[in-house]
Motif scaffolding. Structure first.
Motif, PDB file in Angstrom:
ATOM      1  N   VAL A 181       0.800  -1.206  -0.044  1.00 56.32           N
ATOM      2  CA  VAL A 181      -0.050   0.035  -0.147  1.00 56.32           C
ATOM      3  C   VAL A 181       0.818   1.407   0.044  1.00 56.32           C
ATOM      4  O   VAL A 181       0.567   2.014  -0.734  1.00 56.32           O
ATOM      5  CB  VAL A 181      -1.029  -0.050   1.289  1.00 56.32           C
ATOM      6  N   VAL A 182       1.911   1.359   0.605  1.00 63.93           N
ATOM      7  CA  VAL A 182       2.819   2.611   0.999  1.00 63.93           C
ATOM      8  C   VAL A 182       3.507   2.508  -0.434  1.00 63.93           C
ATOM      9  O   VAL A 182       3.584   3.811  -0.851  1.00 63.93           O
ATOM     10  CB  VAL A 182       3.822   2.132   1.905  1.00 63.93           C
ATOM     11  N   VAL A 183       4.065   1.610  -1.131  1.00 63.06           N
ATOM     12  CA  VAL A 183       4.779   1.664  -2.350  1.00 63.06           C
ATOM     13  C   VAL A 183       3.589   2.097  -3.462  1.00 63.06           C
ATOM     14  O   VAL A 183       4.028   2.953  -4.351  1.00 63.06           O
ATOM     15  CB  VAL A 183       5.266   0.290  -2.669  1.00 63.06           C
ATOM     16  N   ALA A 184       2.583   1.640  -3.371  1.00 62.75           N
ATOM     17  CA  ALA A 184       1.423   2.042  -4.210  1.00 62.75           C
ATOM     18  C   ALA A 184       1.357   3.307  -4.228  1.00 62.75           C
ATOM     19  O   ALA A 184       0.886   4.439  -5.147  1.00 62.75           O
ATOM     20  CB  ALA A 184       0.292   1.154  -4.425  1.00 62.75           C
ATOM     21  N   ALA A 185       0.908   4.091  -2.760  1.00 63.13           N
ATOM     22  CA  ALA A 185       0.664   5.265  -2.616  1.00 63.13           C
ATOM     23  C   ALA A 185       1.731   6.142  -2.996  1.00 63.13           C
ATOM     24  O   ALA A 185       1.680   7.325  -3.797  1.00 63.13           O
ATOM     25  CB  ALA A 185       0.426   5.645  -1.254  1.00 63.13           C
ATOM     26  N   ALA A 186       3.165   6.024  -2.799  1.00 64.83           N
ATOM     27  CA  ALA A 186       4.096   6.717  -3.440  1.00 64.83           C
ATOM     28  C   ALA A 186       4.388   6.558  -4.672  1.00 64.83           C
ATOM     29  O   ALA A 186       4.642   7.861  -5.368  1.00 64.83           O
ATOM     30  CB  ALA A 186       5.544   6.088  -2.748  1.00 64.83           C
ATOM     31  N   GLY A 187       3.908   5.622  -5.441  1.00 65.48           N
ATOM     32  CA  GLY A 187       3.916   5.548  -6.747  1.00 65.48           C
ATOM     33  C   GLY A 187       2.918   6.573  -7.575  1.00 65.48           C
ATOM     34  O   GLY A 187       3.209   7.234  -8.424  1.00 65.48           O
ATOM     35  N   LEU A 188       1.785   6.452  -6.962  1.00 61.05           N
ATOM     36  CA  LEU A 188       0.886   7.642  -7.476  1.00 61.05           C
ATOM     37  C   LEU A 188       1.068   8.969  -6.910  1.00 61.05           C
ATOM     38  O   LEU A 188       0.827   9.742  -7.818  1.00 61.05           O
ATOM     39  CB  LEU A 188      -0.711   7.164  -6.740  1.00 61.05           C
ATOM     40  N   ALA A 189       1.412   9.051  -6.028  1.00 62.16           N
ATOM     41  CA  ALA A 189       1.845  10.492  -5.461  1.00 62.16           C
ATOM     42  C   ALA A 189       3.137  10.972  -6.774  1.00 62.16           C
ATOM     43  O   ALA A 189       2.769  12.279  -7.161  1.00 62.16           O
ATOM     44  CB  ALA A 189       2.613  10.578  -4.346  1.00 62.16           C
ATOM     45  N   PHE A 190       4.025  10.114  -6.866  1.00 65.66           N
ATOM     46  CA  PHE A 190       5.069  10.488  -7.977  1.00 65.66           C
ATOM     47  C   PHE A 190       4.278  10.677  -9.368  1.00 65.66           C
ATOM     48  O   PHE A 190       4.649  11.715 -10.088  1.00 65.66           O
ATOM     49  CB  PHE A 190       6.193   9.496  -8.047  1.00 65.66           C
ATOM     50  N   PHE A 191       3.514   9.604  -9.715  1.00 70.05           N
ATOM     51  CA  PHE A 191       2.877  10.085 -11.088  1.00 70.05           C
ATOM     52  C   PHE A 191       2.035  11.270 -10.937  1.00 70.05           C
ATOM     53  O   PHE A 191       2.217  12.093 -11.987  1.00 70.05           O
ATOM     54  CB  PHE A 191       1.901   8.791 -11.181  1.00 70.05           C
ATOM     55  N   PHE A 192       1.276  11.543 -10.143  1.00 67.01           N
ATOM     56  CA  PHE A 192       0.443  12.758  -9.845  1.00 67.01           C
ATOM     57  C   PHE A 192       1.483  14.003 -10.155  1.00 67.01           C
ATOM     58  O   PHE A 192       1.103  15.181 -10.609  1.00 67.01           O
ATOM     59  CB  PHE A 192      -0.264  12.715  -8.938  1.00 67.01           C
ATOM     60  N   ALA A 193       2.364  14.008  -9.252  1.00 74.82           N
ATOM     61  CA  ALA A 193       3.448  15.096  -9.065  1.00 74.82           C
ATOM     62  C   ALA A 193       4.170  15.494 -10.456  1.00 74.82           C
ATOM     63  O   ALA A 193       4.659  16.614 -11.169  1.00 74.82           O
ATOM     64  CB  ALA A 193       4.294  14.978  -7.862  1.00 74.82           C
ATOM     65  N   ALA A 194       4.284  14.300 -11.071  1.00 72.15           N
ATOM     66  CA  ALA A 194       5.179  14.328 -12.389  1.00 72.15           C
ATOM     67  C   ALA A 194       4.390  14.532 -13.764  1.00 72.15           C
ATOM     68  O   ALA A 194       4.799  15.436 -14.445  1.00 72.15           O
ATOM     69  CB  ALA A 194       5.859  13.125 -12.629  1.00 72.15           C
ATOM     70  N   PHE A 195       3.007  14.049 -13.771  1.00 72.80           N
ATOM     71  CA  PHE A 195       2.518  14.341 -14.976  1.00 72.80           C
ATOM     72  C   PHE A 195       1.006  14.805 -14.836  1.00 72.80           C
ATOM     73  O   PHE A 195       0.454  15.577 -15.752  1.00 72.80           O
ATOM     74  CB  PHE A 195       2.238  12.749 -15.434  1.00 72.80           C
TER      75      PHE A 195
END
Length: 191
Positions: A174-188
């Motif tokens: 869950v933490v890894v998926a949340a970090a991935g989503l946060a990165f995706f939103f912040a980057a794209f």
């Protein structure tokens, strides 16, 4: 599947070895047919304990230590001397590092040294708690019983470790998926 056995001849001589016959009952029948009296038959389990640390650093895994302790306890209860049991463990070990360790421990015991002192020569593999339990067992004369209790406790510890690892798996995902989503939103998405 292979099985380790300890048996006696009609003359009272101990015999131990490994049999690759399919089942425990088949091994028992084979030994009886050869005129041997079966003391114990156990599934050979040392092959399962290969871990990254035991393969590359020569450190004894928790599973290997638990299996060695349990098997040593069984052989001592079956009437083997400590020296003979250590030599059996040496012969049955799959890993070179375990073979080498068992050989050194057996040599120390054969030379008249204490088993606990031999274990103390491997501080990365055997904790002070383990060594002190063995030392107290040597003094009290209850080595096989205490090794059995120690192996049971190690099995419980192993089960607890597995439960903790499995319980931590989901939160980590869950933490890894949340970090991935946060990165995706912040980057794209946000730019």
């Amino acid at each position: 599947m292979s099985f380790n056995y300890v048996a006696t001849t009609k003359e009272g001589l101990m015999e131990h070895g490994v049999s690759d016959i399919g089942s425990r009952d088949a091994v028992k029948q084979d030994l009886s047919a050869r005129g041997l009296i079966v003391i114990s038959i156990e599934r050979s389990a040392l092959k399962t304990g290969k871990t990254f640390s035991s393969l590359f650093f020569g450190v004894l895994s928790h599973v290997d230590k638990m299996l060695l302790t349990k098997r040593l306890s069984v052989m001592l209860k079956a009437g083997l001397t400590l020296s003979d049991a250590l030599h059996v463990l040496e012969q049955q070990a799959v890993s070179r590092s375990i073979k080498r360790m068992m050989r050194q421990i057996a040599r120390h015991v054969d030379g008249g040294g204490k088993f606990s002192d031999a274990l103390a020569g491997f501080p990365k593999d055997f904790s002070p708690f383990y060594i002190n339990i063995v030392r107290a067992s040597e003094v009290s004369g209850e080595l096989e019983d205490n090794l059995n209790r120690l192996a049971d406790q190690m099995a419980k510890d192993h089960e607890l470790r597995k439960r903790i690892e499995s319980a931590m798996f989901y939160p980590i995902i869950v933490v890894v998926a949340a970090a991935g989503l946060a990165f995706f939103f912040a980057a794209f998405v946000i730019p």
